[in-house]
Each structure stands twice: as C-alpha cells, then as structure tokens.
Scaffold this active site. Structure first.
Site, PDB file in Angstrom:
ATOM      1  N   LYS A 151      61.795  19.429 -11.124  1.00 31.82           N
ATOM      2  CA  LYS A 151      61.921  18.084 -11.715  1.00 31.82           C
ATOM      3  C   LYS A 151      62.536  18.146 -13.110  1.00 31.82           C
ATOM      4  O   LYS A 151      63.447  17.389 -13.429  1.00 31.82           O
ATOM      5  CB  LYS A 151      60.530  17.419 -11.786  1.00 31.82           C
ATOM      6  CG  LYS A 151      59.816  17.314 -10.467  1.00 31.82           C
ATOM      7  CD  LYS A 151      58.478  16.655 -10.616  1.00 31.82           C
ATOM      8  CE  LYS A 151      57.522  17.458 -11.474  1.00 31.82           C
ATOM      9  NZ  LYS A 151      57.174  18.771 -10.876  1.00 31.82           N
ATOM     10  N   THR A 152      62.036  19.069 -13.949  1.00 29.63           N
ATOM     11  CA  THR A 152      62.550  19.177 -15.315  1.00 29.63           C
ATOM     12  C   THR A 152      64.018  19.578 -15.315  1.00 29.63           C
ATOM     13  O   THR A 152      64.836  19.015 -16.053  1.00 29.63           O
ATOM     14  CB  THR A 152      61.720  20.195 -16.117  1.00 29.63           C
ATOM     15  OG1 THR A 152      60.346  19.799 -16.104  1.00 29.63           O
ATOM     16  CG2 THR A 152      62.216  20.283 -17.551  1.00 29.63           C
TER      17      THR A 152
ATOM     18  N   ASP B  55      59.032  14.879 -20.388  1.00 28.67           N
ATOM     19  CA  ASP B  55      58.687  15.884 -19.378  1.00 28.67           C
ATOM     20  C   ASP B  55      57.181  16.017 -19.208  1.00 28.67           C
ATOM     21  O   ASP B  55      56.418  15.967 -20.184  1.00 28.67           O
ATOM     22  CB  ASP B  55      59.288  17.230 -19.794  1.00 28.67           C
ATOM     23  CG  ASP B  55      59.170  18.275 -18.701  1.00 28.67           C
ATOM     24  OD1 ASP B  55      59.264  17.902 -17.525  1.00 28.67           O
ATOM     25  OD2 ASP B  55      58.991  19.456 -19.039  1.00 28.67           O
ATOM     26  N   ASP B  56      56.767  16.196 -17.955  1.00 31.55           N
ATOM     27  CA  ASP B  56      55.379  16.512 -17.605  1.00 31.55           C
ATOM     28  C   ASP B  56      54.405  15.520 -18.247  1.00 31.55           C
ATOM     29  O   ASP B  56      53.596  15.880 -19.116  1.00 31.55           O
ATOM     30  CB  ASP B  56      55.055  17.944 -18.038  1.00 31.55           C
ATOM     31  CG  ASP B  56      53.943  18.550 -17.187  1.00 31.55           C
ATOM     32  OD1 ASP B  56      53.252  17.780 -16.485  1.00 31.55           O
ATOM     33  OD2 ASP B  56      53.763  19.769 -17.225  1.00 31.55           O
TER      34      ASP B  56
ATOM     35  N   LYS C   2      58.899   0.583 -22.317  1.00 31.04           N
ATOM     36  CA  LYS C   2      59.285  -0.800 -22.009  1.00 31.04           C
ATOM     37  C   LYS C   2      60.070  -1.466 -23.139  1.00 31.04           C
ATOM     38  O   LYS C   2      60.593  -2.567 -22.957  1.00 31.04           O
ATOM     39  CB  LYS C   2      58.033  -1.640 -21.716  1.00 31.04           C
ATOM     40  CG  LYS C   2      57.308  -1.235 -20.452  1.00 31.04           C
ATOM     41  CD  LYS C   2      56.223  -2.230 -20.083  1.00 31.04           C
ATOM     42  CE  LYS C   2      55.084  -2.212 -21.063  1.00 31.04           C
ATOM     43  NZ  LYS C   2      53.969  -3.097 -20.638  1.00 31.04           N
TER      44      LYS C   2
ATOM     45  N   LYS D  20      61.344  26.726  -7.644  1.00 26.56           N
ATOM     46  CA  LYS D  20      61.012  27.611  -8.755  1.00 26.56           C
ATOM     47  C   LYS D  20      60.328  28.871  -8.256  1.00 26.56           C
ATOM     48  O   LYS D  20      60.636  29.988  -8.697  1.00 26.56           O
ATOM     49  CB  LYS D  20      60.109  26.870  -9.752  1.00 26.56           C
ATOM     50  CG  LYS D  20      59.778  27.669 -11.002  1.00 26.56           C
ATOM     51  CD  LYS D  20      58.951  26.834 -11.971  1.00 26.56           C
ATOM     52  CE  LYS D  20      58.660  27.604 -13.256  1.00 26.56           C
ATOM     53  NZ  LYS D  20      57.865  26.803 -14.209  1.00 26.56           N
TER      54      LYS D  20
END
Length: 736
Positions: free
Chosen positions: A551-552, A605-606, A633, A708
């Site tokens: 994802k990163t 991230d995370d 937002k 990974k």
C-alpha cells in the site's frame, strides 16, 4: 566649429545671476550665431549644455558663469575650459529634443530665517521658470538658481522625459503625450513640471501640482529586481496608494482615509522583506524605518512601549505642523508576529507583549491617529498576529507573497543571471526557461542560492590546485552542467524529499494482477482530476489492504508519478518519541505547508499506527484522530489544489472511528498474491527463474502471500548457494 578654449570668470553684473546663462564676448557670440547648423545658442561644457549670450564687458577668450554653475562643474576662476557649439548628433532626433516632463527637487539656497519653512506656490514657480528659462536645455543633476519673490531657491533637475515635437503641432498636451526618458532636453512652454521637496528640505510646496506625490517619479518598475510579484504590486498600489496619488481636497470630498497598514505574509524566502524595501523606494516620503520585531522588546518596564512611541514621534511632530501636507512616513516591521501575538496567549507573566500590541494599536488607529504613516508588517505566521491589528483601519491590506509560478521563476532567474549574461559569462546552452520549469516550488531566495551554487561549480572548475591554488587561463563560464548539478543539490523547502520517498519504492510496483493495473489507472485518474479540474480542488483516496500488500509503495509511486511540485509523507516512523500534541502539530504543519504550493500531494501512511490504535480497550489518540478528520475534509485555499493518499490495513477499524471512512473520496483495495498465475506474473518481474522453474514453483503454491513477504523470501533464497528454484520452493513452503 572647432573647440573653444575659454577662461572662466565671474558675471559682470549681479542681475545676470538668475538667468542660468553663460556669457561670452560679443564678437565670439556673433561668430557662433553665424553657423546655420546650430539648433540654438547652446554651448556644450563638460557634458552640460548652456544657453550663451553676449555682454559688452566681457573680453576675448572669457566665459562668465554664476557661482552655481562653477560649483557643480567644479571650476575655479581663471580655469581654462573646452566649449563647443552644440548640435544634436542625429538630425532625425531633433524632434525628440524637447522636454515633455521635467522633475525638479526644490530647496532653499540658504536656510530660512529662524528655521521657518516658507510656502512656495507651485503655480507661480512654474510661471517664473517658463519666463526665465524658456528654450534653455536642462540636464539631469543640473542646478538652477531662482529668486522667487525674494526667496532664494535652488532647483536640481532630478529626471527628464522628452517628447516628439510633432505631437505639439497637433495640439496635444504634454502630460498626455508619449514620452521617453532622456538625460537632457529643451525646456519650452508645453513642458509639464513635477516639483518635489529635496531630501531634508524645509520647503513647503503648495498648489495643485505641488501636492506631495506618493510615488517617487524616479522609481522604475523594471529596475526593482523583484521577479514574480507583478500581480501583488498591482493590487497593493490599487488598495494602498491610489488614494494618495490624488490631491488632498479630492480625498476630503470622498470622505475616506488613506490606508495606513499593509501585511505581507507567506513562506520564508519569497521576497516579503525585499518587496517592503522596494515599496519604501517607490514612495516619495521620508527614508523608511526598518525595524526587526524582536528589537522592539526590552527587559525594562515600559521601555518596549517607549520604543513603539519613538517610531511614530517624527511623524506626529510633522503632522501637527503641516497636517495632510506632511510627508509620508514609512515604518517597516520585519517578523511582526514576534511583538504582535494574540493578547493573552503569552505565558511569561509580564504582560509586556499585550501592552506593546495596545500601544501599536493606539498609534495606528487611536484617538490621535495619524494620516501620514504607512506601516508595513511582514511575517511567516499570520495566524499568530492579534486579530485587532488586522481589521480595516490598521493592517487592512493583507497580501500573501507565495511561491512564484513558472513565469515568476523565469523573471527571478533573469535577475540573478543578468550580470553573467551582460559579461558573456553564461554559456549559451543554458536555458533559463528550462531552469524555470525544473525549479518548481523554489522560492526567490532558493533560486538565488541555486544560481550561487552553479557559479561555485564554475569557479571551482577554473582553479588549478596541482601546483598551488591558482586560476586557470581562460574566462569563467557557467554552463548547463553546472546548473544541473546545482539543481540536484539544492532542494526547495516546499518541494519533494526524494531520498525519503524513493526508499519505499526501491523495488518498483510489481504488476502481478489486472487488479493492480486497474488501481494504477484509477490512481492516475485522481491525479489528473485534481490537476485539471477546478471543481474538485481536494481529493482523498484510501488504499486499503493486508499488511505487506504494498500500500505504501503504491501510494508513494502514485504521488511521484503525479509530477506534483510538493509531495510529503506523514508516517508514524517520523513521530517516534513525540507527545500526542507534538504529533498533531507535526501533521498540521505538513498540511499548512501543502497549502502554500499550487499543487500538492500528502501521503498519510499507516493511519491505524498514526492514531495509536490498539485493539485492547480499544485505545487511540483522540487529538490526532480529530486533527486528521479536520485536515482530510478541509479545502485548500483558493487557487491551491491538494491530493491526499491514505493507507490502512483494516478499514473496519476506521469505520468504527466516528465516520472516518466518509472523509475519503474513494477507497481502493490493494490485493495479495492469491493465485498461482499471479505468483508466476510476480516472479517474472524479477527475471530470476526459467519458465520451467516458474511452473514448478506455481504448482507448489497453496496460500495467498503479500508482495512484501514474497520479495523477502526470494532474497532469502538467494543466500543459498545450491539450486535457487529448489531453495525458494523450500523456503516458500516453510514460511507459508
């Protein structure tokens, strides 16, 4: 006509002192006037042109001058000078030899009695000048001596603008005609005169044309040496100075007050201080007072407030004496947030900061407020300044000095390479347009540093250190390669930290499934939407999937591929050891910096680890969660665009945290390697195994695995010296 050798003498009569003419022998004058090529009775002496006349008391070889002439020509009695009959060099330029506009500085020839400032009616001064000096030639820096109804005045020619004489034949007004700057010109009945007080003079000019002009006539926009701020200067002039250009009576009829304060705010290095100094040069007032905010503060009780009062004292005294005819007093406050923080926000227990703010408010807009002041404040933190100081009537013009666009960066590059180009020290292969494109989000100061760095490479290349340090033969030339190396080293504050980002994508994106291709395509759509659409300046995308799914890497690769000038990563790894409040402030700082760039991407991230989420309890940081909810937002300022890419391992957790998922525009699921074919496609990217080995490995595949983990197991198998395929299959089976 040959050059004349003439001996300097004094005028034969005091009556001739104010004529501004030089006088010669009648015989010589007759001989000079016989030359039909002459434009008029003009002699060229030391780059100044004087109207000559004859006098019966002057002998052969003599030229008589008044004391003012001798003073600025640096001549003494009996000096021998060269004089020639003056004609324009180019006959075609004769029409452009006439003055359209003339700016003069007015001062007393000697100080007035008892320091009293006499009133000089400009209309009468103009009438007197046209009567005395008609058809004389005036040169910049020339001094004139005038007897103004018993008041001895000294006039200095500050600037000249000539006009095409043909326009006057058509009846045009000199003030409306097209003019061009010149060193000298012929003064005539249509010349428009712009008087102003000489620096430090006590002369009081009155009359329509003698109204104090807020704009210094000698100021030239092209010589400001500031790039990329054309729009800002235009807006400041409209809002702050337009009212000061008009006569006082006009403004009184409108019933308005002049703007007394301007706040320049924005990132460091964008030209706020430089712009304030140029405004000081542009305005025709007293020498600006430049003050650093912290310099005002003093440890002694009442001294800080006294320092504020002293800044305004000179303006107060002059305003009491002259009212609205007073000169403009400019006070420039750098780092104004240091002394004008929100009242009540300091915890020092002294209250000094609050009283300093109160004192400044009283001086700008108090019961005895002044109309002859202009306060220019500069800050990087507008949010820290007390709101009372920012309302209309005080620092009412707020101008953001942001990062320059491509056009602005090109202007700045031209400014800082001007000397190189003029002296042929910039290689022709250097494209300033290309440098402007490559230096996205560079501030003006950073561009200056980039040019210095490139120059340092060129200088170093020309040093021979083999036999002692000496400069090599040949000229110094700054090349394209020098700038490329400087670009690699010089990183903008509001740019991309490539070293920080590229470590996450060292293995690239392994395209093992059509779903991965679809995610990449969808991500590019979001990138282009933010870049090209004015309806969606803010988009946020969540990449969700199992740990190790990439994802990163996907988020950062998407950000790098976007080409956005500002990319920053908000990661839990960077916040180890900080308190919750500190981490919330760090996250907010990244977003505040993003708002300063026209196009930005922030990777969060995370998210679960960022908010300290643990299942036991459950527990999480409310302050960090609320910070993220607000920032995800919050629309960026007008004209700015922001793409947010978040990553999370378990979206169900986010769904339980107060509608966190609703803050994202879209959610993309990052898959694991789930099938044998996907495993084969992933391993093909590494070009390690033969097709036969790939089939054997795929046949043994039994459980999904993250990309990974697959890379980690593959690298582990490389450490085994035996058959790589066998080793990998064994390690894969043992760790599945």
């Amino acid at each position: 006509m040959a050059t004349l050798k003439l001996k300097v003498s004094k005028l034969p009569s005091e009556d001739l002192v104010h004529s501004n003419k030089v006088y010669i022998n009648e015989g010589l004058a007759k001989k000079l006037r016989a030359d039909e090529t002459r434009l008029g009775d003009y002699l060229l002496i030391k780059d100044y042109i004087f109207t000559f006349d004859s006098h019966p008391q002057i002998g052969d070889g003599i030229i008589a001058m008044n004391g003012v002439h001798r003073r600025y020509l640096l001549l003494a009695f009996n000096d021998i000078i060269d004089a020639t009959l003056w004609n324009p060099k180019d006959p075609k330029e004769v029409a452009w030899s006439y003055l359209g506009k003339l700016e003069i500085e007015v001062d007393y020839f000697a100080p007035p009695n008892k320091g009293k400032a006499e009133q000089i009616e400009t209309a009468k001064l103009f009438e007197l000048m046209h009567k005395m000096f008609s058809n004389q030639i005036f040169t910049v820096d020339q001094i004139l001596f005038v007897d103004f109804f018993g008041i001895r005045l000294q006039l200095r020619v500050a600037s000249c603008e000539v006009v095409n004489l043909e326009e006057f034949k058509e009846g045009a007004n000199a003030s409306d005609a097209v003019t061009k700057t010149a060193r000298r010109g012929i003064f005539h009945s249509s010349t428009v005169v712009f008087p102003k007080k000489a620096p430090g003079s006590q002369v009081n000019l009155i009359g329509p044309s003698g109204e104090p002009s807020v704009i210094n006539p000698s100021w030239n926009f092209e010589t400001m040496n500031i790039g990329g701020l054309d729009t800002e200067f235009t807006r400041i002039f409209r809002q702050a100075f337009a009212s000061r250009v008009y006569p006082v009576k006009v403004i009184e009829k409108l019933g308005i007050k002049h703007v007394r304060g301007i706040l320049l705010y924005g990132p460091p290095g964008t030209g706020k201080t430089l712009m304030a100094r140029e405004i000081g040069k542009m305005l025709n007032g007293k020498e600006p007072k430049i003050v650093n905010g912290p310099e005002v503060l003093n440890k002694y009780v009442g001294q800080s407030e006294e320092n504020i009062r002293n800044l305004f004292k000179e303006a107060e005294i002059e305003y009491e004496q002259k009212g609205d005819a007073s000169d403009l007093h400019i006070i420039i406050f750098d780092e104004i947030d240091a002394i004008c923080k929100q009242r009540g926000s300091r915890n020092d227990g002294t209250g000094v900061g609050d009283t300093v703010v109160n004192q400044l408010l009283a001086k700008i807009d108090g019961p005895k407020s002044l109309n002859n002041i202009l306060l220019i404040g500069m800050t990087n933190r507008k949010d820290l300044i007390d709101e009372a100081l920012l309302r209309p009537g005080r620092l009412e013009v707020h101008m953001e000095i942001g990062l320059p666009d491509t056009k602005g960066r090109l202007q700045i590059f031209k400014i800082h390479t001007r000397k190189m180009r003029e002296n042929k020290m910039l290689d022709p292969d250097v494209s300033l347009e290309d440098l402007a494109e490559k230096s996205k989000n560079f501030s003006g100061a950073e561009i200056e540093g980039l040019v210095k760095n490139a120059t340092a490479y060129a200088l170093n290349r020309n040093i021979d250190a083999t036999s002692g340090i000496r400069i090599k033969d040949g000229g110094i030339l700054v090349t394209r390669e020098d700038f490329e190396r400087a670009l690699f080293e010089t990183k903008p504050m509001f740019g991309i930290d490539e070293e920080d980002l590229t470590s996450f994508v060292r293995n690239g994106i392994i395209n093992f499934s059509p779903l991965v291709s679809r995610i990449i395509t969808t991500g590019n759509l979001f990138v282009n939407q933010v870049k090209n659409s004015d309806r969606t300046p803010l988009l946020s995308v969540l990449l969700e999937g199992p740990a190790g799914a990439g994802k990163t890497a996907m988020a950062i690769q998407m950000a790098i591929n976007s080409g956005y000038p500002y990319i920053k990563l908000v990661s839990p790894e960077k916040m180890v050891g900080y308190s919750e409040v500190q981490r919330a402030n760090m996250i907010a700082k990244v977003f505040e910096d993003a708002y300063k760039s026209p196009l930005s991407c922030v990777v969060v991230d995370d998210i679960e680890r960022l908010i300290d989420y643990v299942r036991i309890g459950p527990r999480f940081s409310v302050s960090i969660l609320q910070t993220l909810l607000v920032l995800l937002k919050k629309d960026p300022p007008k004209g700015r665009k922001l793409l947010i890419i978040g990553t999370a391992t378990n979206k169900n957790v986010l769904e339980d945290l107060g509608g966190f998922m609703e803050t994202f525009s879209a959610v993309l699921k990052i898959p694991q390697i789930a099938t044998a074919n996907e495993l084969k496609d992933a391993l093909v990217e590494f070009k390690t195994f033969t097709p036969v080995e790939l089939e054997r490995i795929a046949s043994a595949f039994s459980r999904p695995i993250s990309i990974k983990r697959l890379i980690m197991l593959l690298e582990m198998s490389r450490q085994v010296e035996s058959n790589l395929a066998e080793a990998f299959m064994q390690i894969l089976s043992e760790n599945s």
